[in-house]
Design an enzyme around this catalytic site. Structure first.
Site, PDB file in Angstrom:
ATOM      1  N   ARG A 110       0.776  -1.259  -0.084  1.00  0.00           N
ATOM      2  CA  ARG A 110       0.225   0.253  -0.063  1.00  0.00           C
ATOM      3  C   ARG A 110       0.793   1.004   0.199  1.00  0.00           C
ATOM      4  O   ARG A 110       1.748   1.492   0.600  1.00  0.00           O
ATOM      5  CB  ARG A 110      -0.980  -0.188   1.157  1.00  0.00           C
ATOM      6  CG  ARG A 110      -1.444   1.333   1.307  1.00  0.00           C
ATOM      7  CD  ARG A 110      -2.650   1.455   2.453  1.00  0.00           C
ATOM      8  NE  ARG A 110      -3.749   0.758   1.979  1.00  0.00           N
ATOM      9  CZ  ARG A 110      -5.062   0.688   2.590  1.00  0.00           C
ATOM     10  NH1 ARG A 110      -5.186   1.593   3.701  1.00  0.00           N
ATOM     11  NH2 ARG A 110      -6.084   0.200   2.075  1.00  0.00           N
ATOM     12  N   HIS A 137      -7.578   0.806  -6.330  1.00  0.00           N
ATOM     13  CA  HIS A 137      -7.712  -0.048  -5.012  1.00  0.00           C
ATOM     14  C   HIS A 137      -8.525  -1.485  -5.283  1.00  0.00           C
ATOM     15  O   HIS A 137      -9.839  -1.755  -5.010  1.00  0.00           O
ATOM     16  CB  HIS A 137      -8.612   0.635  -3.927  1.00  0.00           C
ATOM     17  CG  HIS A 137      -8.643   0.060  -2.582  1.00  0.00           C
ATOM     18  ND1 HIS A 137      -7.741  -1.046  -2.260  1.00  0.00           N
ATOM     19  CD2 HIS A 137      -9.192   0.316  -1.557  1.00  0.00           C
ATOM     20  CE1 HIS A 137      -8.113  -1.163  -1.116  1.00  0.00           C
ATOM     21  NE2 HIS A 137      -8.831  -0.444  -0.495  1.00  0.00           N
ATOM     22  N   GLN A 140     -10.432  -4.106  -2.682  1.00  0.00           N
ATOM     23  CA  GLN A 140     -11.426  -3.563  -2.231  1.00  0.00           C
ATOM     24  C   GLN A 140     -12.630  -4.152  -3.493  1.00  0.00           C
ATOM     25  O   GLN A 140     -13.796  -4.437  -2.810  1.00  0.00           O
ATOM     26  CB  GLN A 140     -11.608  -2.100  -2.077  1.00  0.00           C
ATOM     27  CG  GLN A 140     -12.783  -1.314  -1.659  1.00  0.00           C
ATOM     28  CD  GLN A 140     -13.157  -2.189  -0.266  1.00  0.00           C
ATOM     29  OE1 GLN A 140     -12.144  -1.899   0.786  1.00  0.00           O
ATOM     30  NE2 GLN A 140     -14.523  -2.681   0.065  1.00  0.00           N
ATOM     31  N   ASP A 232     -17.226   7.147  -1.299  1.00  0.00           N
ATOM     32  CA  ASP A 232     -16.171   7.245  -0.701  1.00  0.00           C
ATOM     33  C   ASP A 232     -15.672   8.481  -0.302  1.00  0.00           C
ATOM     34  O   ASP A 232     -16.207   9.361  -0.766  1.00  0.00           O
ATOM     35  CB  ASP A 232     -14.831   6.630  -1.659  1.00  0.00           C
ATOM     36  CG  ASP A 232     -13.554   6.487  -0.829  1.00  0.00           C
ATOM     37  OD1 ASP A 232     -13.409   6.347   0.308  1.00  0.00           O
ATOM     38  OD2 ASP A 232     -12.494   6.379  -1.636  1.00  0.00           O
ATOM     39  N   CYS A 272     -16.296   1.829   1.038  1.00  0.00           N
ATOM     40  CA  CYS A 272     -15.130   0.929   1.305  1.00  0.00           C
ATOM     41  C   CYS A 272     -14.516   1.174   2.708  1.00  0.00           C
ATOM     42  O   CYS A 272     -14.199   0.448   3.442  1.00  0.00           O
ATOM     43  CB  CYS A 272     -13.931   1.199   0.337  1.00  0.00           C
ATOM     44  SG  CYS A 272     -13.514   3.006   0.301  1.00  0.00           S
ATOM     45  N   ARG A 300     -13.352  -8.535   2.415  1.00  0.00           N
ATOM     46  CA  ARG A 300     -11.823  -8.403   2.299  1.00  0.00           C
ATOM     47  C   ARG A 300     -11.035  -9.742   2.286  1.00  0.00           C
ATOM     48  O   ARG A 300     -10.428  -9.856   1.728  1.00  0.00           O
ATOM     49  CB  ARG A 300     -11.424  -6.974   2.989  1.00  0.00           C
ATOM     50  CG  ARG A 300     -11.848  -5.771   2.643  1.00  0.00           C
ATOM     51  CD  ARG A 300     -11.413  -5.154   1.119  1.00  0.00           C
ATOM     52  NE  ARG A 300     -10.027  -5.107   1.181  1.00  0.00           N
ATOM     53  CZ  ARG A 300      -9.343  -3.996   1.364  1.00  0.00           C
ATOM     54  NH1 ARG A 300      -9.970  -3.070   1.967  1.00  0.00           N
ATOM     55  NH2 ARG A 300      -8.101  -4.190   1.151  1.00  0.00           N
TER      56      ARG A 300
HETATM   57  N1  NVA Z   1      -9.790   6.714  -1.292  1.00  0.00           N
HETATM   58  C1  NVA Z   1      -9.615   6.352  -0.112  1.00  0.00           C
HETATM   59  C2  NVA Z   1      -9.498   4.781   0.274  1.00  0.00           C
HETATM   60  C3  NVA Z   1      -9.225   4.592   1.503  1.00  0.00           C
HETATM   61  C4  NVA Z   1      -9.422   3.039   1.644  1.00  0.00           C
HETATM   62  C5  NVA Z   1      -7.919   6.605   0.217  1.00  0.00           C
HETATM   63  O1  NVA Z   1      -7.159   6.496  -0.775  1.00  0.00           O
HETATM   64  O2  NVA Z   1      -7.614   7.149   1.471  1.00  0.00           O
HETATM   65  N1   CP Z   2     -11.096   0.040   2.593  1.00  0.00           N
HETATM   66  C1   CP Z   2      -9.884  -0.101   2.994  1.00  0.00           C
HETATM   67  O1   CP Z   2      -9.040  -0.444   2.551  1.00  0.00           O
HETATM   68  O2   CP Z   2      -9.699   0.183   4.592  1.00  0.00           O
HETATM   69  P1   CP Z   2      -8.134   0.431   5.271  1.00  0.00           P
HETATM   70  O3   CP Z   2      -7.770   1.813   4.727  1.00  0.00           O
HETATM   71  O4   CP Z   2      -8.578   0.309   6.665  1.00  0.00           O
HETATM   72  O5   CP Z   2      -7.436  -0.624   4.851  1.00  0.00           O
END
Ligand code: NVA
Ligand code: CP
Length: 313
Positions: A110, A137, A140, A232, A272, A300
């Site tokens: 990540r 992502h 997800q 989101d 998500c 997940r």
């Molecule tokens: N769009 C959000 C998703 C988090 C799971 C981010 O990138 O912070």
């Molecule tokens: N939805 C998601 O990826 O959550 P986290 O940021 O908690 O991993």
């Protein structure tokens, strides 16, 4: 019928790299693993294997579900903060990729840069899984599709409406929807719409499956007749300093009762997580009877176990 060999050793970076059949195969495997787990049937398919997990951004679901998933599959997961690795001090990605490939059987990462993840994948000899980047992502979306299948029994022909920021989440949803033949309408304010390249790629996949792709600045247009409503956060990780400006710009984009009047009466609400109640979604919706957000979070675990098994066995 997907041969097990077809997915073995593959990276899981973007849904664009997978066929509709491969995506559906992974979802079937995810459902099977979920059922077995619920029944207490052990499935140590990755016994003795280790997944490395590199995090340059925060996480609750991704970190815990990958770690628990590996444990349930008889393997081990190793948490690595990018800050504490030598990459954080400038060690080249190609060297890191080759070193980690000597210890690990797979890497979930990540981070911010998609190009960095691609470089890691280019030099690693083990599968690399995208656990969220600035642009994508995909894990997800696999959990989301598993959830939709549980709710509706199909993906093809349904209409998803995404209302909010044109971010990593919607990019993966668009590509995934187009791949499986789901219609998707995205409503984002001007200047915050999905990446043009991703939209174009989505339209190409959609042309093959008959999926309709709409990008608009009108949330009402997107939501009309939708089976699934998705939103989101307005400011993703890395955009924290834009939070206040975005709250102004996204005025009128909150998913609330008034907006959802024109959705299908039995619409499913998805997010998500993490969520901001009172910004992108009203509490009455995310905590209401149409919401499946905790099923998404649970899935997940199961969807990623399918990805791990298919790529790392
Ligand atoms: N769009 C959000 C998703 C988090 C799971 C981010 O990138 O912070
Ligand atoms: N939805 C998601 O990826 O959550 P986290 O940021 O908690 O991993």
């Amino acid at each position: 019928m997907i041969a097990t060999e077809q997915l073995k050793g593959r990276d899981f970076l973007c849904l664009s790299d997978f066929t509709k059949e491969e995506i559906l195969y992974l979802l079937e495997l995810a459902a099977k693993l979920k059922e077995e787990q619920k029944q207490g049937i052990a499935h140590p398919l990755l016994a003795g294997k280790t997944l490395g997990m590199i995090f340059d951004k925060a996480s609750t679901r991704t970190r815990v579900s990958f770690e628990v998933g590996m444990y349930q599959l008889g393997g081990t997961a190793l948490f690595m903060s990018g800050r504490d690795l030598q990459i954080g001090r400038g060690e080249p990605i190609p060297d890191t990729a080759q070193v980690l490939s000597r210890y690990l059987d797979g890497i979930m990462i990540r981070t911010f840069s998609d190009a960095m993840v691609q470089e890691l994948a280019d030099y690693a000899s083990i599968p690399i899984i995208n656990g969220l980047t600035d642009m994508q992502h995909p894990c997800q979306v696999m959990a989301d599709f598993q959830t939709i299948l549980e709710q509706r029994g199909k993906l093809e022909g349904l209409k998803m409406a995404y209302v909010g920021d044109g971010n990593n989440m919607v990019h993966s949803l668009m590509i995934g929807a187009a791949k499986v033949g789901m219609h998707i309408s995205v409503a984002s304010p001007e200047g915050y719409q999905p990446d043009a390249g991703v939209t174009e790629m989505t339209r190409r996949f959609a042309a093959e499956t008959g999926s309709q792709v709409v990008v608009t600045a009108d949330p009402r247009e997107a939501v009309a007749g939708a089976d699934i409503i998705y939103t989101d956060v307005w400011a993703s990780m890395g955009q924290e300093e834009e939070q206040q400006e975005r709250i102004q710009k996204f005025n009128g984009f909150e998913v609330n009762e008034a907006l959802l009047q024109s959705a299908k009466p039995d619409y499913v609400f998805m997010h998500c997580l993490p969520a901001h109640r009172g910004e992108e979604v009203a509490a009455e919706i995310i905590d209401g009877s149409h919401s499946v957000v905790f099923d998404q979070a649970e899935n997940r675990l199961h969807a990623q176990k399918a990805i791990l098994v298919a790529t790392m066995r």
